[in-house]
Design an enzyme around this catalytic site. Structure first.
Site, PDB file in Angstrom:
ATOM      1  N   THR A 142     -36.095 -15.081 -45.166  1.00  8.34           N
ATOM      2  CA  THR A 142     -35.611 -16.100 -46.116  1.00  8.34           C
ATOM      3  C   THR A 142     -34.988 -17.256 -45.333  1.00  8.34           C
ATOM      4  O   THR A 142     -35.269 -18.433 -45.603  1.00  8.34           O
ATOM      5  CB  THR A 142     -34.599 -15.474 -47.096  1.00  8.34           C
ATOM      6  OG1 THR A 142     -35.282 -14.459 -47.836  1.00  8.34           O
ATOM      7  CG2 THR A 142     -34.036 -16.503 -48.061  1.00  8.34           C
ATOM      8  N   HIS A 197     -37.381  -6.102 -40.867  1.00 12.91           N
ATOM      9  CA  HIS A 197     -37.313  -4.912 -41.737  1.00 12.91           C
ATOM     10  C   HIS A 197     -38.621  -4.646 -42.480  1.00 12.91           C
ATOM     11  O   HIS A 197     -38.761  -3.642 -43.175  1.00 12.91           O
ATOM     12  CB  HIS A 197     -36.124  -4.992 -42.704  1.00 12.91           C
ATOM     13  CG  HIS A 197     -36.260  -5.957 -43.833  1.00 12.91           C
ATOM     14  ND1 HIS A 197     -36.587  -5.557 -45.102  1.00 12.91           N
ATOM     15  CD2 HIS A 197     -36.097  -7.300 -43.901  1.00 12.91           C
ATOM     16  CE1 HIS A 197     -36.606  -6.619 -45.903  1.00 12.91           C
ATOM     17  NE2 HIS A 197     -36.316  -7.688 -45.196  1.00 12.91           N
ATOM     18  N   THR A 255     -23.528 -16.494 -32.817  1.00 12.23           N
ATOM     19  CA  THR A 255     -23.731 -15.436 -31.823  1.00 12.23           C
ATOM     20  C   THR A 255     -24.900 -14.549 -32.226  1.00 12.23           C
ATOM     21  O   THR A 255     -24.928 -14.026 -33.340  1.00 12.23           O
ATOM     22  CB  THR A 255     -22.451 -14.589 -31.686  1.00 12.23           C
ATOM     23  OG1 THR A 255     -21.388 -15.462 -31.314  1.00 12.23           O
ATOM     24  CG2 THR A 255     -22.614 -13.493 -30.643  1.00 12.23           C
ATOM     25  N   CYS A 303     -37.142  -9.702 -54.250  1.00 11.66           N
ATOM     26  CA  CYS A 303     -36.162 -10.770 -54.464  1.00 11.66           C
ATOM     27  C   CYS A 303     -36.052 -11.123 -55.932  1.00 11.66           C
ATOM     28  O   CYS A 303     -35.112 -11.766 -56.357  1.00 11.66           O
ATOM     29  CB  CYS A 303     -36.556 -12.011 -53.680  1.00 11.66           C
ATOM     30  SG  CYS A 303     -36.585 -11.690 -51.943  1.00 11.66           S
TER      31      CYS A 303
HETATM   32  N1  PLP Z   1     -41.698 -13.840 -47.331  1.00 13.71           N
HETATM   33  C1  PLP Z   1     -42.434 -12.831 -47.801  1.00 13.71           C
HETATM   34  C2  PLP Z   1     -43.923 -12.982 -47.922  1.00 13.71           C
HETATM   35  C3  PLP Z   1     -41.823 -11.632 -48.193  1.00 13.71           C
HETATM   36  O1  PLP Z   1     -42.582 -10.615 -48.665  1.00 13.71           O
HETATM   37  C4  PLP Z   1     -40.414 -11.523 -48.087  1.00 13.71           C
HETATM   38  C5  PLP Z   1     -39.731 -10.304 -48.554  1.00 13.71           C
HETATM   39  O2  PLP Z   1     -40.166  -9.639 -49.470  1.00 13.71           O
HETATM   40  C6  PLP Z   1     -39.691 -12.600 -47.570  1.00 13.71           C
HETATM   41  C7  PLP Z   1     -40.372 -13.739 -47.210  1.00 13.71           C
HETATM   42  C8  PLP Z   1     -38.193 -12.526 -47.413  1.00 13.71           C
HETATM   43  O3  PLP Z   1     -37.863 -11.664 -46.351  1.00 13.71           O
HETATM   44  P1  PLP Z   1     -36.374 -11.294 -45.944  1.00 13.71           P
HETATM   45  O4  PLP Z   1     -36.000 -10.124 -46.774  1.00 13.71           O
HETATM   46  O5  PLP Z   1     -36.435 -10.971 -44.492  1.00 13.71           O
HETATM   47  O6  PLP Z   1     -35.517 -12.482 -46.207  1.00 13.71           O
END
Ligand code: PLP
Length: 398
Positions: free
Chosen positions: A79, A205, A241, A329
């Site tokens: 993100t 992750h 950091t 999300c």
């Molecule tokens: N972009 C895509 C295509 C994703 O599938 C995700 C998470 O589901 C993200 C971005 C966001 O990842 P993060 O959880 O590392 O912010």
């Protein structure tokens, strides 16, 4: 009592691999200093951090052994990397920014923000297979275009976009291209150098590494404005950091995933395809989206016609199977899949669509169990729903 849990939501996050935990624990036990400090413990930390950065970049095919190397900027996750890419590469308004219609919220919501700032944000539609149209894309590119961001693999359907062709078009118009490769890294080979993109997002992750770290891989010489201020770390492009344990974990995880998945027939694809075949055999009227086009090997989006998607997720949860209706999300939200909507799917498909995603810690045996449990739950839900709306009527509304 809850039956044994089978985790099929690896697009949301993946369980951390024990090899990764061990590498992180070993690193943490060494009690290094702050990598920005000049004393020996600080220098030791910096050496470990830069080695992890270098190795991750190499594994993604970046050019690192050069006087002007590509650069991996560590972030807190995808993100943040996507926010940094869009805000940092577009520069100040005005100008045009082009995004596809099926991006993750960490792209399209930033697109909304950029539009408020005065950018002309254009959305590139996808066809019924979930693919962007290159001719339409070319017609949107103009001299005012400041940035293009098109994802590599979609997080809901897994559909892969023709990134190399998109990059060639961007090059012709001298426009920087960013791609969100979160659902590709560790699952398919990435060759940053030959892809021709200028910036690429990944997240640890999603490939059995720790949460809290991701990265933006940046082609040498690509100008980027920082979003944060306050320190000189990472060339002042992302001050703060750095965590050496997380960086080491991310490297160990990418290494682990690449070794598991990319040295022969991809086991994720074998498991995903096997699951799809079993479900098709056990259940009539299963619609597997985008099966005929190139997809990331671990993702399957399925409409179980006649069974409401929220009810499916809850029923499977009770049966010990973790699946999702879409992006984590937006989970909790009852909105249907933005990707299927953009593809023009009707309500019967949208209302019954569930995402199943496999990971390196799944086994073929548990997927066989999962298919049987899913078939039993869907059959039950359909029986209940059929009293209200027969499947044939649902199919007609698709
Ligand atoms: N972009 C895509 C295509 C994703 O599938 C995700 C998470 O589901 C993200 C971005 C966001 O990842 P993060 O959880 O590392 O912010």
């Amino acid at each position: 009592m809850l039956e044994t849990a089978i985790y099929l939501d690896n697009n949301a996050t993946t369980p951390i691999a024990s090899e990764v935990l061990e590498a992180m624990a070993q690193c943490a036990r060494c009690q290094h200093g702050n990598p920005a400090s000049q004393h020996q413990p600080g220098r030791e930390a910096r050496t470990i951090l830069e080695a992890a950065r270098d190795q991750v970049a190499r594994l993604l095919g970046a050019t690192v052994d050069s006087r002007e190397p590509d650069r991996l900027i560590f972030t807190s996750g995808a993100t943040e990397a996507n926010n940094l890419a869009l805000c940092g590469l577009a520069g100040p308004p005005p100008g045009r920014v082009i995004l596809s219609a099926i991006e993750h919220p960490s792209i399209w919501r930033v697109g909304e923000f950029l539009a408020q700032q005065g950018f002309d944000v254009q959305t590139l539609p996808v066809d019924c297979h979930g693919l962007v149209c290159l001719e339409q894309f070319e017609s949107l590119l103009n001299e005012q275009t400041r940035l293009v961001s098109i994802m590599y693999a979609n997080h809901e359907t897994g559909v892969l976009q023709p990134i190399t062709e998109i990059a060639a078009l961007c090059k012709r118009f001298n426009v920087p291209l960013h791609t969100d490769a979160v659902q590709v890294a560790g699952k398919m080979a990435i060759d940053f150098t030959s892809m021709g993109v200028d910036a690429l997002t990944l997240s640890s992750h999603k490939f059995h590494g720790p949460a809290g770290i991701g990265g933006l891989l940046l082609r040498s010489g690509t100008p980027l404005q920082p979003m944060l201020r306050g320190g000189h770390q990472q060339g002042a492009l992302r001050p703060g950091t750095e965590s050496i344990e997380l960086a080491v974990g991310m490297h160990a995880a990418l290494d682990f995933s690449i070794q598991k998945n990319l040295s022969g027939t991809n086991p994720l694809m074998v498991m995903r395809d096997g699951l799809e075949e079993k479900l098709c055999a056990l259940l009539p009227d299963v619609v597997i989206h985008c099966r005929g086009v190139g997809r990331a090997p671990h993702t399957s989006q399925i409409s179980f016609l006649g069974a409401d998607r929220q009810a499916v997720v809850m029923a499977l949860d009770q049966a010990g199977i973790a699946v999702a209706t879409g992006t984590a999300c937006e989970s909790g939200a009852s909105e249907p899949s933005r990707t299927l909507l953009a593809m023009g799917c009707g309500p019967a498909y949208l209302d019954t669509a569930v995402r199943l995603s496999v990971g390196s810690l799944n086994t073929a045996q548990e997927l066989g169990v999962a298919a049987r449990r899913i078939a039993a739950k869907i059959t039950h839900l359909r029986e209940v729903n059929n009293r209200r709306q027969p499947i044939e009527a649902a199919r007609r509304g698709a």
